[in-house]
Design a protein around this motif. Structure first.
Motif, PDB file in Angstrom:
ATOM      1  N   ALA A 250       0.829  -1.208   0.000  1.00  0.00           N
ATOM      2  CA  ALA A 250       0.000   0.000   0.000  1.00  0.00           C
ATOM      3  C   ALA A 250       0.863   1.257   0.000  1.00  0.00           C
ATOM      4  O   ALA A 250       0.594   2.223  -0.721  1.00  0.00           O
ATOM      5  CB  ALA A 250      -0.930  -0.014   1.210  1.00  0.00           C
ATOM      6  N   GLY A 251       1.924   1.237   0.800  1.00  0.00           N
ATOM      7  CA  GLY A 251       2.847   2.366   0.808  1.00  0.00           C
ATOM      8  C   GLY A 251       3.544   2.534  -0.524  1.00  0.00           C
ATOM      9  O   GLY A 251       3.757   3.660  -0.995  1.00  0.00           O
ATOM     10  N   ALA A 252       3.921   1.425  -1.168  1.00  0.00           N
ATOM     11  CA  ALA A 252       4.571   1.495  -2.482  1.00  0.00           C
ATOM     12  C   ALA A 252       3.655   2.120  -3.520  1.00  0.00           C
ATOM     13  O   ALA A 252       4.093   2.893  -4.379  1.00  0.00           O
ATOM     14  CB  ALA A 252       4.995   0.092  -2.920  1.00  0.00           C
ATOM     15  N   VAL A 253       2.364   1.803  -3.449  1.00  0.00           N
ATOM     16  CA  VAL A 253       1.405   2.402  -4.383  1.00  0.00           C
ATOM     17  C   VAL A 253       1.309   3.908  -4.171  1.00  0.00           C
ATOM     18  O   VAL A 253       1.307   4.694  -5.128  1.00  0.00           O
ATOM     19  CB  VAL A 253       0.017   1.744  -4.211  1.00  0.00           C
ATOM     20  CG1 VAL A 253      -1.030   2.491  -5.028  1.00  0.00           C
ATOM     21  CG2 VAL A 253       0.066   0.282  -4.634  1.00  0.00           C
ATOM     22  N   LEU A 254       1.259   4.320  -2.919  1.00  0.00           N
ATOM     23  CA  LEU A 254       1.167   5.756  -2.627  1.00  0.00           C
ATOM     24  C   LEU A 254       2.431   6.494  -3.052  1.00  0.00           C
ATOM     25  O   LEU A 254       2.362   7.670  -3.437  1.00  0.00           O
ATOM     26  CB  LEU A 254       0.918   5.970  -1.132  1.00  0.00           C
ATOM     27  CG  LEU A 254      -0.439   5.477  -0.610  1.00  0.00           C
ATOM     28  CD1 LEU A 254      -0.544   5.690   0.889  1.00  0.00           C
ATOM     29  CD2 LEU A 254      -1.588   6.207  -1.328  1.00  0.00           C
ATOM     30  N   ILE A 255       3.571   5.829  -2.984  1.00  0.00           N
ATOM     31  CA  ILE A 255       4.808   6.447  -3.447  1.00  0.00           C
ATOM     32  C   ILE A 255       4.801   6.604  -4.963  1.00  0.00           C
ATOM     33  O   ILE A 255       5.259   7.614  -5.516  1.00  0.00           O
ATOM     34  CB  ILE A 255       6.021   5.599  -3.015  1.00  0.00           C
ATOM     35  CG1 ILE A 255       6.197   5.657  -1.499  1.00  0.00           C
ATOM     36  CG2 ILE A 255       7.297   6.087  -3.687  1.00  0.00           C
ATOM     37  CD1 ILE A 255       7.283   4.744  -0.987  1.00  0.00           C
ATOM     38  N   ALA A 256       4.254   5.614  -5.662  1.00  0.00           N
ATOM     39  CA  ALA A 256       4.284   5.625  -7.122  1.00  0.00           C
ATOM     40  C   ALA A 256       3.286   6.592  -7.727  1.00  0.00           C
ATOM     41  O   ALA A 256       3.476   7.039  -8.866  1.00  0.00           O
ATOM     42  CB  ALA A 256       4.014   4.214  -7.649  1.00  0.00           C
ATOM     43  N   VAL A 257       2.232   6.934  -6.994  1.00  0.00           N
ATOM     44  CA  VAL A 257       1.158   7.763  -7.568  1.00  0.00           C
ATOM     45  C   VAL A 257       1.660   9.124  -8.053  1.00  0.00           C
ATOM     46  O   VAL A 257       1.425   9.492  -9.209  1.00  0.00           O
ATOM     47  CB  VAL A 257       0.013   7.917  -6.552  1.00  0.00           C
ATOM     48  CG1 VAL A 257      -0.940   9.034  -6.982  1.00  0.00           C
ATOM     49  CG2 VAL A 257      -0.757   6.607  -6.441  1.00  0.00           C
ATOM     50  N   PRO A 258       2.337   9.940  -7.233  1.00  0.00           N
ATOM     51  CA  PRO A 258       2.755  11.262  -7.729  1.00  0.00           C
ATOM     52  C   PRO A 258       3.739  11.189  -8.881  1.00  0.00           C
ATOM     53  O   PRO A 258       3.669  11.996  -9.819  1.00  0.00           O
ATOM     54  CB  PRO A 258       3.392  11.924  -6.497  1.00  0.00           C
ATOM     55  CG  PRO A 258       3.747  10.795  -5.586  1.00  0.00           C
ATOM     56  CD  PRO A 258       2.732   9.741  -5.825  1.00  0.00           C
ATOM     57  N   ILE A 259       4.660  10.215  -8.846  1.00  0.00           N
ATOM     58  CA  ILE A 259       5.621  10.085  -9.933  1.00  0.00           C
ATOM     59  C   ILE A 259       4.916   9.690 -11.228  1.00  0.00           C
ATOM     60  O   ILE A 259       5.206  10.219 -12.304  1.00  0.00           O
ATOM     61  CB  ILE A 259       6.695   9.048  -9.567  1.00  0.00           C
ATOM     62  CG1 ILE A 259       7.449   9.485  -8.314  1.00  0.00           C
ATOM     63  CG2 ILE A 259       7.666   8.842 -10.719  1.00  0.00           C
ATOM     64  CD1 ILE A 259       8.461   8.482  -7.833  1.00  0.00           C
ATOM     65  N   THR A 260       3.973   8.762 -11.130  1.00  0.00           N
ATOM     66  CA  THR A 260       3.223   8.332 -12.312  1.00  0.00           C
ATOM     67  C   THR A 260       2.436   9.476 -12.915  1.00  0.00           C
ATOM     68  O   THR A 260       2.410   9.656 -14.142  1.00  0.00           O
ATOM     69  CB  THR A 260       2.268   7.179 -11.935  1.00  0.00           C
ATOM     70  OG1 THR A 260       3.020   6.110 -11.344  1.00  0.00           O
ATOM     71  CG2 THR A 260       1.534   6.668 -13.161  1.00  0.00           C
ATOM     72  N   ILE A 261       1.802  10.270 -12.074  1.00  0.00           N
ATOM     73  CA  ILE A 261       1.024  11.405 -12.572  1.00  0.00           C
ATOM     74  C   ILE A 261       1.929  12.420 -13.272  1.00  0.00           C
ATOM     75  O   ILE A 261       1.600  12.928 -14.351  1.00  0.00           O
ATOM     76  CB  ILE A 261       0.253  12.071 -11.408  1.00  0.00           C
ATOM     77  CG1 ILE A 261      -0.817  11.114 -10.872  1.00  0.00           C
ATOM     78  CG2 ILE A 261      -0.383  13.375 -11.863  1.00  0.00           C
ATOM     79  CD1 ILE A 261      -1.543  11.644  -9.652  1.00  0.00           C
ATOM     80  N   LEU A 262       3.075  12.703 -12.674  1.00  0.00           N
ATOM     81  CA  LEU A 262       4.010  13.652 -13.287  1.00  0.00           C
ATOM     82  C   LEU A 262       4.486  13.163 -14.650  1.00  0.00           C
ATOM     83  O   LEU A 262       4.521  13.924 -15.623  1.00  0.00           O
ATOM     84  CB  LEU A 262       5.204  13.873 -12.360  1.00  0.00           C
ATOM     85  CG  LEU A 262       4.970  14.722 -11.111  1.00  0.00           C
ATOM     86  CD1 LEU A 262       6.205  14.721 -10.231  1.00  0.00           C
ATOM     87  CD2 LEU A 262       4.596  16.139 -11.492  1.00  0.00           C
ATOM     88  N   PHE A 263       4.836  11.895 -14.754  1.00  0.00           N
ATOM     89  CA  PHE A 263       5.307  11.355 -16.023  1.00  0.00           C
ATOM     90  C   PHE A 263       4.199  11.337 -17.068  1.00  0.00           C
ATOM     91  O   PHE A 263       4.448  11.570 -18.258  1.00  0.00           O
ATOM     92  CB  PHE A 263       5.871   9.945 -15.824  1.00  0.00           C
ATOM     93  CG  PHE A 263       7.326   9.933 -15.463  1.00  0.00           C
ATOM     94  CD1 PHE A 263       8.297   9.890 -16.446  1.00  0.00           C
ATOM     95  CD2 PHE A 263       7.738   9.979 -14.142  1.00  0.00           C
ATOM     96  CE1 PHE A 263       9.648   9.891 -16.120  1.00  0.00           C
ATOM     97  CE2 PHE A 263       9.081   9.974 -13.811  1.00  0.00           C
ATOM     98  CZ  PHE A 263      10.034   9.932 -14.803  1.00  0.00           C
TER      99      PHE A 263
END
Length: 281
Positions: A250-263
């Motif tokens: 769950a923490g890994a998903v929350l970490i990936a969300v902002p980076i994914t949105i930016l890309f």
């Protein structure tokens, strides 16, 4: 159908099959983590990719747990990443603009030094940096991370940014100088507005690096309330008595969300900045 068309058809089919396999290899682990974060229990193992029941319990626990300071770690990481990005991009822009537009003694040697230093892994200098920060009484501070991350940015991105600046016609600089513009005015009013692609590329790279870094943050930060999210999540699963891998997912998903949105939103500028910066040395 001619032999040439048959060969082209076979080559095209093989390319699509290869791309499909690579896409599956890249997407499948990410889907496993996403669905694992929604799976009840503490284990990521499952006979099927899709869990039989879905739950948001692990996301709630991340923010409500008294022992896991995930919101604090998240904000610490955001602060370090943003300030490292701002300072690192500024240093890289100034360095790359200087070596692109000016001719001075030692310029080629400086470029060679930057190229050579950029080839060495960063962890080779960690002991020296640790001792230096200790003497400066900066251990266990976010300022130490920001300074080190930002100072290392020019080593990795100066040559790419220089290549982009080289593609901007010098006639624009000369016309501005005739009108009485200073070098700083030329840089801020002409160069920067034309450099959105390379700015996006550098900002994303400089943001993502501190966001996901573990080794250096683990070395410098000692207090639990000052940890970054990578260090905190490692602590969540490194002990046998606290191996909650679904909460880790769950923490890994929350970490990936902002980076994914930016890309996703900056993909075009990111590609333009990378290709333009690499088109001319």
């Amino acid at each position: 159908m001619s032999r040439r068309k048959i060969r082209n058809y076979i080559r095209l089919t093989a390319s699509y099959i290869t791309l499909a396999i690579l896409a599956i290899c890249a997407i499948y682990p990410a889907l496993w983590i996403v669905f694992g974060s929604l799976r009840p229990g503490t284990s990521l193992y499952s006979k099927t990719l899709l869990p039989e029941t879905l739950t948001l319990k692990h996301y709630v626990e991340l923010f409500n747990s008294r022992t896991i300071l995930f919101p604090q770690w998240y904000m610490n990481t955001l602060k370090v990443s943003v300030f490292s990005m701002l300072l690192g991009v500024t240093l890289t822009l100034l360095t790359s603009y200087a070596v692109s537009r000016f001719r001075f003694k030692g310029r080629q040697n400086a470029l060679s030094v930057i190229l050579v230093l950029g080839m060495f892994p960063g962890f080779m200098s960690m002991i020296a940096i640790f001792l230096l920060l200790k003497e400066m009484q900066l251990l266990d501070t976010h300022l130490a991370l920001i300074l080190v991350y930002a100072a290392g940015a020019p080593l990795g991105m100066t040559l790419i940014a220089k290549g982009f600046f080289d593609t901007i016609p010098r006639s624009l600089d000369e016309a501005a100088r005739i009108d009485g513009a200073s070098n700083f005015r030329i840089f801020t009013s002409i160069i920067l507005p034309l450099s959105k692609p390379i700015l996006t590329y550098m900002a994303l790279l400089q943001f993502v690096g501190p966001w996901v870094d573990f080794i250096f943050a683990r070395l410098i930060l000692r207090s639990k309330d000052k940890w970054t999210v990578a260090v905190g999540m490692w602590d969540m699963v490194q002990a046998n008595q606290n191996s909650n891998f679904t909460m880790f997912a769950a923490g890994a998903v929350l970490i990936a969300v902002p980076i994914t949105i930016l890309f996703m939103f900056m993909q075009r500028l990111l590609v333009d900045g990378l290709t333009s910066g690499a088109s001319k040395g």
